[in-house]
Design an enzyme around this catalytic site. Sequence first.
Site, PDB file in Angstrom:
ATOM      1  N   ASP A  87       0.825  -1.210   0.000  1.00 18.73           N
ATOM      2  CA  ASP A  87       0.000   0.000   0.000  1.00 18.73           C
ATOM      3  C   ASP A  87       0.859   1.261   0.000  1.00 18.73           C
ATOM      4  O   ASP A  87       1.704   1.452   0.873  1.00 18.73           O
ATOM      5  CB  ASP A  87      -0.914  -0.001   1.225  1.00 18.73           C
ATOM      6  CG  ASP A  87      -1.943   1.118   1.160  1.00 18.73           C
ATOM      7  OD1 ASP A  87      -1.602   2.255   1.546  1.00 18.73           O
ATOM      8  OD2 ASP A  87      -3.070   0.867   0.716  1.00 18.73           O
ATOM      9  N   ARG A  88       0.653   2.100  -0.982  1.00 20.66           N
ATOM     10  CA  ARG A  88       1.438   3.319  -1.146  1.00 20.66           C
ATOM     11  C   ARG A  88       1.165   4.328  -0.038  1.00 20.66           C
ATOM     12  O   ARG A  88       2.091   4.909   0.540  1.00 20.66           O
ATOM     13  CB  ARG A  88       1.130   3.971  -2.513  1.00 20.66           C
ATOM     14  CG  ARG A  88       1.706   3.259  -3.730  1.00 20.66           C
ATOM     15  CD  ARG A  88       1.142   1.898  -3.997  1.00 20.66           C
ATOM     16  NE  ARG A  88      -0.311   1.923  -4.174  1.00 20.66           N
ATOM     17  CZ  ARG A  88      -1.100   0.870  -4.029  1.00 20.66           C
ATOM     18  NH1 ARG A  88      -0.607  -0.304  -3.680  1.00 20.66           N
ATOM     19  NH2 ARG A  88      -2.418   0.964  -4.215  1.00 20.66           N
ATOM     20  N   THR A  89      -0.098   4.531   0.278  1.00 22.92           N
ATOM     21  CA  THR A  89      -0.453   5.516   1.299  1.00 22.92           C
ATOM     22  C   THR A  89       0.060   5.101   2.673  1.00 22.92           C
ATOM     23  O   THR A  89       0.602   5.921   3.416  1.00 22.92           O
ATOM     24  CB  THR A  89      -1.985   5.715   1.338  1.00 22.92           C
ATOM     25  OG1 THR A  89      -2.397   6.358   0.128  1.00 22.92           O
ATOM     26  CG2 THR A  89      -2.393   6.582   2.524  1.00 22.92           C
ATOM     27  N   LYS A  97     -12.673   0.269  -2.037  1.00 22.27           N
ATOM     28  CA  LYS A  97     -11.666  -0.791  -1.934  1.00 22.27           C
ATOM     29  C   LYS A  97     -12.158  -1.979  -1.100  1.00 22.27           C
ATOM     30  O   LYS A  97     -11.942  -3.136  -1.477  1.00 22.27           O
ATOM     31  CB  LYS A  97     -10.368  -0.233  -1.338  1.00 22.27           C
ATOM     32  CG  LYS A  97      -9.550   0.644  -2.292  1.00 22.27           C
ATOM     33  CD  LYS A  97      -8.257   1.082  -1.632  1.00 22.27           C
ATOM     34  CE  LYS A  97      -7.401   1.952  -2.541  1.00 22.27           C
ATOM     35  NZ  LYS A  97      -6.794   1.195  -3.665  1.00 22.27           N
ATOM     36  N   CYS A 132      -1.756   4.387 -10.914  1.00 28.67           N
ATOM     37  CA  CYS A 132      -1.955   4.786  -9.516  1.00 28.67           C
ATOM     38  C   CYS A 132      -1.401   6.182  -9.278  1.00 28.67           C
ATOM     39  O   CYS A 132      -0.210   6.436  -9.488  1.00 28.67           O
ATOM     40  CB  CYS A 132      -1.273   3.791  -8.583  1.00 28.67           C
ATOM     41  SG  CYS A 132      -1.335   4.260  -6.831  1.00 28.67           S
ATOM     42  N   ASN A 133      -2.260   7.089  -8.820  1.00 29.59           N
ATOM     43  CA  ASN A 133      -1.824   8.461  -8.543  1.00 29.59           C
ATOM     44  C   ASN A 133      -0.776   8.519  -7.441  1.00 29.59           C
ATOM     45  O   ASN A 133       0.256   9.172  -7.578  1.00 29.59           O
ATOM     46  CB  ASN A 133      -3.036   9.316  -8.142  1.00 29.59           C
ATOM     47  CG  ASN A 133      -3.904   9.689  -9.304  1.00 29.59           C
ATOM     48  OD1 ASN A 133      -3.684  10.681  -9.981  1.00 29.59           O
ATOM     49  ND2 ASN A 133      -4.934   8.879  -9.547  1.00 29.59           N
ATOM     50  N   THR A 134      -1.038   7.834  -6.326  1.00 29.67           N
ATOM     51  CA  THR A 134      -0.149   7.905  -5.169  1.00 29.67           C
ATOM     52  C   THR A 134       1.240   7.388  -5.513  1.00 29.67           C
ATOM     53  O   THR A 134       2.250   7.898  -5.005  1.00 29.67           O
ATOM     54  CB  THR A 134      -0.731   7.112  -3.986  1.00 29.67           C
ATOM     55  OG1 THR A 134      -2.097   7.488  -3.778  1.00 29.67           O
ATOM     56  CG2 THR A 134       0.051   7.396  -2.710  1.00 29.67           C
ATOM     57  N   ALA A 135       1.321   6.403  -6.389  1.00 29.69           N
ATOM     58  CA  ALA A 135       2.608   5.830  -6.785  1.00 29.69           C
ATOM     59  C   ALA A 135       3.494   6.844  -7.501  1.00 29.69           C
ATOM     60  O   ALA A 135       4.709   6.649  -7.595  1.00 29.69           O
ATOM     61  CB  ALA A 135       2.391   4.607  -7.669  1.00 29.69           C
ATOM     62  N   CYS A 138      -7.120  10.393  -7.640  1.00 34.01           N
ATOM     63  CA  CYS A 138      -7.141   9.011  -7.150  1.00 34.01           C
ATOM     64  C   CYS A 138      -7.965   8.192  -8.125  1.00 34.01           C
ATOM     65  O   CYS A 138      -9.062   8.622  -8.519  1.00 34.01           O
ATOM     66  CB  CYS A 138      -7.748   8.932  -5.750  1.00 34.01           C
ATOM     67  SG  CYS A 138      -7.966   7.236  -5.157  1.00 34.01           S
TER      68      CYS A 138
END
Length: 242
Positions: free
Chosen positions: A48-50, A172, A84-87, A202
């Site tokens: 998980d990136r976050t 999710k 994936c935005n967070t990535a 996101c």
Amino acid sequence: MKNFFAILGGMGTLATESFVHVLNERTPNHSDQDYLNYVLINHATVPDRTAFILGKSEKSPVAALKEDIRQYSTLEPRFFVLTCNTAHHFYDELVETTTTPLLHMPRLAVQAVLKKFADLERPIRVGVLATEGTIQSKVYENELNSYTNIETIIPNQEIQQQVTHLIYRDIKERNFLNQELYFSILDQMIREQQCDVVLLGCTELSLMQESTKNAAYSVIDAQSELVDETIRLALEYRQADS
């Protein structure tokens, strides 16, 4: 297979499925052969990136993503698409892994904002909706703040909690597209926070946008911009090779 691109997906899988659906739907076609050539990497077990960015997990997603890029670079795709935005917080590390171009979704989204409001004679008030990891890492904020004619609006704690619930609890965990909550969040950003536009940073929010066909609120969907650029580049390469 020649003249193809690679999609780095699985973060999450439903959002990746949405990206592919929109990609195929928008591709101009009259026959099977008109669709685009691509390899889909649905790496669902990427950490998980976050959670990593917020310090809630020691498992970095970087090694897994680098492994994917190294592995599929050997197939010589024209370019990589990171859904994936967070990535994108790790973008600079990832591009060091390959000579193959890697599209940058946040930059494409910001360019779309600038184009949409090119005639506005005051700073553009852009609200950012994203995971807590994306917000804290300032993936979008840094891109937006590089322009003097943009004023970035980050959600307050109450709104951000609602966004987090929508992304994680509803989509999710429960596969529930909570339209009521989605529209409530947009309404708060547009009316209460007085944003000219809301930037969806996101892919789960992109899934909400696609499923609702929202036209009531001013939105720039980062995934939508990535889809359009992917199609443009893929068709450009195809024409050059024909």
